[in-house]
Scaffold this active site. Structure first.
Site, PDB file in Angstrom:
ATOM      1  N   THR A   1      39.205 -22.372  28.775  1.00 36.69           N
ATOM      2  CA  THR A   1      40.640 -21.825  28.550  1.00 36.69           C
ATOM      3  C   THR A   1      40.737 -20.865  27.323  1.00 36.69           C
ATOM      4  O   THR A   1      41.193 -19.787  27.475  1.00 36.69           O
ATOM      5  CB  THR A   1      41.738 -22.704  28.153  1.00 36.69           C
TER       6      THR A   1
ATOM      7  N   TYR B   1      46.687 -20.561  34.757  1.00 43.60           N
ATOM      8  CA  TYR B   1      45.988 -19.427  34.257  1.00 43.60           C
ATOM      9  C   TYR B   1      44.548 -19.509  34.892  1.00 43.60           C
ATOM     10  O   TYR B   1      44.121 -20.617  35.290  1.00 43.60           O
ATOM     11  CB  TYR B   1      45.760 -19.218  32.839  1.00 43.60           C
TER      12      TYR B   1
ATOM     13  N   SER C   1      34.960 -25.992  32.008  1.00 43.16           N
ATOM     14  CA  SER C   1      33.674 -26.942  31.445  1.00 43.16           C
ATOM     15  C   SER C   1      33.749 -28.137  32.680  1.00 43.16           C
ATOM     16  O   SER C   1      32.629 -28.884  32.572  1.00 43.16           O
ATOM     17  CB  SER C   1      33.977 -27.408  30.159  1.00 43.16           C
TER      18      SER C   1
ATOM     19  N   THR D   1      38.201 -27.373  27.367  1.00 38.87           N
ATOM     20  CA  THR D   1      38.458 -28.480  26.680  1.00 38.87           C
ATOM     21  C   THR D   1      38.285 -29.942  27.565  1.00 38.87           C
ATOM     22  O   THR D   1      38.071 -30.806  27.012  1.00 38.87           O
ATOM     23  CB  THR D   1      40.121 -28.628  26.561  1.00 38.87           C
ATOM     24  N   ASP D   2      38.017 -29.770  28.879  1.00 39.51           N
ATOM     25  CA  ASP D   2      38.067 -30.899  29.706  1.00 39.51           C
ATOM     26  C   ASP D   2      36.719 -31.502  29.206  1.00 39.51           C
ATOM     27  O   ASP D   2      36.801 -32.754  29.420  1.00 39.51           O
ATOM     28  CB  ASP D   2      37.896 -30.337  31.111  1.00 39.51           C
TER      29      ASP D   2
ATOM     30  N   LYS E   1      39.547 -35.823  24.491  1.00 33.72           N
ATOM     31  CA  LYS E   1      40.909 -35.360  25.042  1.00 33.72           C
ATOM     32  C   LYS E   1      41.789 -36.223  25.260  1.00 33.72           C
ATOM     33  O   LYS E   1      41.623 -37.005  26.207  1.00 33.72           O
ATOM     34  CB  LYS E   1      40.479 -34.147  26.240  1.00 33.72           C
TER      35      LYS E   1
ATOM     36  N   GLU F   1      33.721 -60.767  27.931  1.00 31.54           N
ATOM     37  CA  GLU F   1      34.261 -60.819  29.183  1.00 31.54           C
ATOM     38  C   GLU F   1      33.318 -61.059  30.236  1.00 31.54           C
ATOM     39  O   GLU F   1      33.498 -61.349  31.583  1.00 31.54           O
ATOM     40  CB  GLU F   1      34.993 -59.094  29.594  1.00 31.54           C
TER      41      GLU F   1
HETATM   42  N1  DAS Z   1      39.378 -26.121  32.971  1.00 27.54           N
HETATM   43  C1  DAS Z   1      39.396 -26.457  31.578  1.00 27.54           C
HETATM   44  C2  DAS Z   1      37.919 -26.264  31.294  1.00 27.54           C
HETATM   45  O1  DAS Z   1      37.424 -25.385  31.249  1.00 27.54           O
HETATM   46  C3  DAS Z   1      40.165 -25.291  30.766  1.00 27.54           C
HETATM   47  C4  DAS Z   1      40.383 -25.611  29.410  1.00 27.54           C
HETATM   48  O2  DAS Z   1      41.329 -26.441  29.021  1.00 27.54           O
HETATM   49  O3  DAS Z   1      39.418 -25.202  28.808  1.00 27.54           O
HETATM   50  O4  DAS Z   1      37.589 -27.371  30.538  1.00 27.54           O
END
Ligand code: DAS
Length: 359
Positions: free
Chosen positions: A43, A57, A90, A123-124, A196, A316
């Protein structure tokens, strides 16, 4: 003669002034750290149709040179240059991508003219890449991951300040030796601990054991340091790793069928991460299928779908009896990263358990 002398004096004076400016510029450049930005997509390189598109986006559209050109303030704090390693969202990164990126980071970290490295990333899965790099990069130089929750085209986009902060931290001597870091939302987190935790807010990332510090207006404020092994204190070295073993994840939940575990067990995996409810619980009907995975030679690692806390060995499930490993506080996706790296060195379950305690 007078005119001639005057011109010569003028030329000499101008030359001196120019050399002084060049000298000052060179000195200023020399005073500023050299930071390389490795861009992978996400992103932070995204673009939306309008300023109101903060969540709708396309990721991985803007090249690294445009990201740098769009942030002239970077030149005030570092000598920055960029490399476009990938241009992907990602969630689509592969083990091969991880190796390519890690080897490029390793090569750059050995260059005397590189003081710090920033990696722009989606971010993923940035938490997975960050953990992988902190396990295998043998350098004390700052390696700083950065991402954004909104594309640069959106109102109140977070990428620009996140990137400025990342370059600032990567050029800081006090960020050395702290393992791979993630700077998001004014916060500096350990690449090992951070995940995240919100899928649509700018304060998406956090670590259950707390951040390492904050970066505010180009200054770092540290409050703790990592205690788990990383970078120079790691027994793993990317320069000696050319392939990663296949490790997969199966989740536990009410009504779970053994289908996924059976299929994964037959797919040639070297380890299976079980992401169980609670303290890494395994349904009675599933235990025999995990025992078969172990009997067939793959490692079984009990992790938990519960994000915080840590899986207790022999609580467990009788891990000693089943010869299983527990993932400590690592969530399934991070346990998979450590399992892949650890299995490049050993498949002894006692050694693997040591590694999960120490990293
Ligand atoms: N799809 C997500 C990624 O590329 C977009 C982002 O949040 O960066 O990890």
């Amino acid at each position: 003669m007078r005119i001639q002398f005057g011109i010569e004096k003028f030329i000499a004076g101008t030359a001196f002034a120019a050399l002084s400016v060049l000298g000052a510029t060179a000195h200023a450049q020399m005073a500023k750290p050299n930071v390389v930005i490795l861009a992978t997509g996400g992103t932070i390189a995204g673009a939306g149709a309008s300023a109101l598109n903060s969540a709708t986006y396309a990721a991985a559209k803007v090249g690294v040179d445009k990201l740098i050109a769009g942030l002239p303030e970077l030149a005030n704090i570092a000598n920055v240059r960029g490399e476009q390693v990938f241009q992907v969202a990602s969630e689509s990164l592969t083990n091969a991508n991880l190796l390519t990126l890690a080897k490029r980071v390793s090569a750059l970290s050995k260059q005397a003219d590189v003081d710090g490295i920033v990696i722009t990333h989606g971010t993923d899965t940035v938490e997975e890449t960050a953990y992988f790099l902190t396990l295998v990069e043998h350098t004390n130089k700052p390696i700083v991951m950065v991402a954004s929750m909104r594309p640069g085209t959106a109102l109140s986009a977070d990428g620009a300040l996140n990137l400025f902060d990342a370059v600032s931290v990567a050029g800081s001597k006090d960020a050395m030796g702290k393992g791979v870091l993630l700077t998001m939302n004014d916060t500096i987190d350990s690449g090992r601990d951070v995940s995240k935790n919100v899928n649509i807010k700018t304060n998406a990332f956090s670590s259950q054991w707390g951040p390492l510090g904050m970066v505010v207006e180009g200054k770092n404020y540290w409050f703790r340091a990592p205690v788990k092994r990383h970078t120079m204190n790691s027994e793993f070295d990317i320069d000696k790793i050319d392939a990663l073993p296949n490790v997969e994840i199966a989740m536990g939940y009410e009504g779970v069928a053994p289908t996924a575990i059976e299929a994964l067990g037959k797919s040639g995996i070297k380890a299976l991460i079980h992401g169980g409810p609670g303290n890494g619980s395994v349904a009675d009907r599933i235990v025999p299928y995990l025992q078969k995975v172990r009997a067939d030679g793959a490692i079984v690692i009990r992790s938990a779908r519960v994000p915080d806390g840590f899986v207790l060995r022999n609580a467990e499930q009788p891990d000693d009896k089943y010869d299983w490993v527990v993932a400590h506080d690592l969530r399934p996706q991070k346990a998979r990263i450590l399992a892949m790296v650890a299995l490049t060195k050993t498949s002894d379950t006692k050694e693997l358990q040591r590694i999960f305690w120490e990293y």
